[in-house]
Design a protein around this motif. Structure first.
Motif, mmCIF file in Angstrom:
data_model
loop_
_atom_site.group_PDB
_atom_site.id
_atom_site.type_symbol
_atom_site.label_atom_id
_atom_site.label_comp_id
_atom_site.label_asym_id
_atom_site.label_seq_id
_atom_site.Cartn_x
_atom_site.Cartn_y
_atom_site.Cartn_z
ATOM 1 N N THR A 158 -19.765 30.044 17.537
ATOM 2 C CA THR A 158 -19.716 28.893 16.778
ATOM 3 C C THR A 158 -20.248 28.716 15.527
ATOM 4 N N THR A 194 -9.671 26.166 22.786
ATOM 5 C CA THR A 194 -9.661 25.048 23.534
ATOM 6 C C THR A 194 -8.755 25.006 24.718
ATOM 7 N N SER A 223 -10.511 26.860 27.234
ATOM 8 C CA SER A 223 -11.886 26.298 27.874
ATOM 9 C C SER A 223 -11.445 25.170 28.978
ATOM 10 N N VAL A 243 -11.015 22.193 28.542
ATOM 11 C CA VAL A 243 -11.612 20.870 28.077
ATOM 12 C C VAL A 243 -10.306 20.134 27.631
ATOM 13 N N ILE A 279 -12.804 16.127 22.997
ATOM 14 C CA ILE A 279 -13.360 17.035 22.059
ATOM 15 C C ILE A 279 -13.275 16.088 20.828
ATOM 16 N N ILE A 332 -15.701 19.243 15.747
ATOM 17 C CA ILE A 332 -15.070 19.542 17.033
ATOM 18 C C ILE A 332 -15.423 21.026 17.614
ATOM 19 N N SER A 364 -18.782 20.460 19.325
ATOM 20 C CA SER A 364 -18.474 19.573 20.345
ATOM 21 C C SER A 364 -18.093 20.703 21.256
ATOM 22 N N LEU A 365 -16.984 21.372 20.993
ATOM 23 C CA LEU A 365 -16.380 22.271 22.264
ATOM 24 C C LEU A 365 -17.637 22.981 22.759
#
Lengths: 288, 269
Positions: B29, B56, B59, B61, B66, B122, B125-126
């Motif tokens: 990250t 994403t 993941s 999610v 996000i 984001i 956030s992820l």
């Protein structure tokens, strides 16, 4: 046999301070407590707000130390600092507010927090977490966030967190005060099961009289002193005295007492609704 | 609006990203955030966006979770965007009206800056959605361990962070409750000028602080009761060990960085 918990003349004083930190007065929260608990027992300590019962609970975990008198937990003197950790391993503590005692965002990690602190090897932690979550019936929630659980469920997680430390004794300081009736029932049921199945000594601190019906022995506290003690039946039969300490007997007991006052021949120490129904049916059919 | 903060909200699901070592996620990250500042042309953003989109997807999610992280910083985003828009000097002037000048360079910079900020938010956030706060702090603790030698209390700081993260949703809920309680008693948080509105926040802030302090005391007791005694002699329920997948993740990240840098140097747009 030596008692598991032995309090003799236990006194605890809080000093009140003004803004500069000078002592302005002293509050005697505990005033000469004598309590003995046998290993494997289920003891309830009853008391209204400000009776000193929570202060007593904190002594059992060495979070507070006696001002006067002595307290031994499993043979260890709580006033000696070197005993702090061994005492906390022996007597786990569950607090009132379920949110404020959960440390992690994942259920299983929270249950593992205690064993991690104790330096338990990794595989053993996993085994304990699984075991203790199963024993409180929360195993299927192990991957969830505690924020999504109800109060009763959170409190059971907190109990599991203590169980994972393999204590001989669990002290529950008003564990149900912030729960709804169904959550309250689930927590008390869990506690009773742990006492019976795992033979863990339970010290339940509460002001709900209904919760202490299953206890072996009850202590009633007021103004920092033990005012009454005995089996639940013995204590509940003295409802007028209890009222003096701002405690109410359970609804069933109250009904039985009222009936007996009206001249019906009924025992004064009824604890369970089923018991009352039985006796009333017997009276109706003319057996009694 | 206050409920929308996604930082510290773990999204529980099974995915490759969730299973990665948290150290990989923290390092990557950071690398991703730094990479956002390594280029200044469209192709870079396209690559960054594509890469983010792939991660994403991996993941699992949901995207809307996000994106929610952007909402609270929307104001800051607009503010910096406007600053960039009006204060960038350049040769190609698009609009000139009194003191206001908007240049083509300004527009470009505004868009890029905004995009950068969005990706930054984001991206982190992820990471927090795919990593439990405890894992996150474990990772930070382990990554920063060398600082221990300089007497930095790494474990304690990590512990504090993890507790702060745990209490964000609780305090958010509490703020909501206090606000509603004050509204029910006729408090007004909406009208008046900015100073008036700041003043009217006091009845929210004060009870919130009082309750946070009480929670802190309770939690400290509960931690004491559970034998918490600092980082020494502590074992881990989930010890961090690099596996094959973590090495691969590092390699992929390295590849991405290389691509971004090369693209920044050689791609014309």
């Amino acid at each position: 046999m030596k008692p598991f918990i032995n309090a003799k003349g236990l006194v605890h004083e809080y000093s009140r301070r003004d803004e500069e930190g000078n002592v302005t007065g002293i509050n005697r929260a505990l005033d000469g407590i004598d309590i003995e608990v046998k290993a494997g027992g289920f003891i309830a300590v009853l008391g209204a707000n400000g009776s000193g019962k929570s202060t007593f609970a904190k002594h059992l975990n060495a979070l507070l130390v006696p001002t006067e008198g002595t307290l031994y937990v499993d043979g260890m003197d709580t006033s000696e600092q070197k005993n702090n950790l061994p005492i906390r391993r022996t007597a786990g503590m569950v607090f009132q507010n379920p949110d404020n005692q959960i440390i992690s965002n994942v259920v299983e990690e929270d249950v593992g927090f205690g064993p991690e602190n104790m330096g338990v090897p990794t595989e053993e932690i996993w085994r304990r977490v699984e075991e203790s979550l199963k024993s409180v019936g929360m195993y299927e929630y192990r991957k969830d966030s505690p924020n999504h659980l109800s109060g009763g469920q959170k409190q059971r997680i907190a109990i599991a967190g203590i169980m994972a430390m393999k204590p001989k004794c669990i002290v529950l300081d008003e564990p149900t005060a912030m729960l709804d009736p169904s959550g309250r029932k689930a927590v008390i049921k869990t506690v009773k099961e742990l006492n019976k199945k795992e033979n863990i000594t339970i010290i339940l601190i509460t002001h709900y009289m209904e919760e202490v019906t299953g206890a072996d022995y009850v202590y009633v506290m007021s103004e920092g002193q033990v005012k009454m003690k005995g089996t639940p039946r013995q204590v509940f039969a003295r409802s007028e005295e209890l009222a003096k300490y701002r405690l109410m007997v359970p609804e069933v007991t109250k009904i039985a007492l009222g009936l007996s006052k009206k001249g019906i021949n009924i025992p004064k120490d009824i604890l369970y609704p089923e018991e009352l129904t039985d006796i009333l049916l017997k009276i109706k059919s003319g057996v009694l | 609006m206050i409920r929308d903060i996604t930082i510290g909200q773990y999204y529980a699901t099974e995915s490759i990203i969730h299973k990665l070592d948290p150290r990989v996620k923290v390092v990557c990250t950071f690398a991703y955030i730094i990479s956002l500042f390594c280029f200044n042309q469209l192709s870079g953003y396209i690559i960054a966006a594509l890469f983010f989109w792939c991660i994403t997807k991996l993941s699992k999610v949901p995207f809307k979770f996000i994106v929610r992280g952007i909402k609270p910083i929307l104001f800051m985003l607009v503010f910096t965007a406007l600053l960039n828009l009006f204060w960038t000097s350049g040769e190609h002037i698009l609009i000139k009206y009194g003191v206001i000048t908007i240049t083509a360079e300004g527009v470009k910079r505004t868009i890029f800056m905004a995009l950068r900020l969005v990706f930054l938010i984001i991206g982190s956030s992820l990471m927090t959605l795919a990593t439990t706060p405890n894992q996150l702090t474990d990772a930070i603790e382990k990554l920063l361990r060398p600082l221990n030698k300089l007497k930095v209390p790494v474990h304690e700081v990590a512990m504090m962070m993890s507790i702060a993260l745990r209490f964000i949703p609780i305090l958010v809920e509490e703020t909501d409750k206090i606000m509603k309680a004050q509204l029910a008693r006729g408090a007004d948080f909406e009208s008046g000028n900015i100073f008036h509105r700041i003043k009217s926040m006091a009845p929210i802030i004060i009870p919130l602080f009082v309750s946070a302090a009480r929670r802190a005391t309770d939690l400290a007791l509960a931690m004491d009761a559970r034998c918490y005694n600092g980082g020494e002699g502590r074992t881990k329920m989930k010890p961090l060990k690099y596996k094959k997948q973590d090495i691969i993740a590092y390699l992929i990240m390295l590849l991405y960085i290389t691509v971004i840098i090369i693209a920044g140097k050689y791609l014309p747009f």
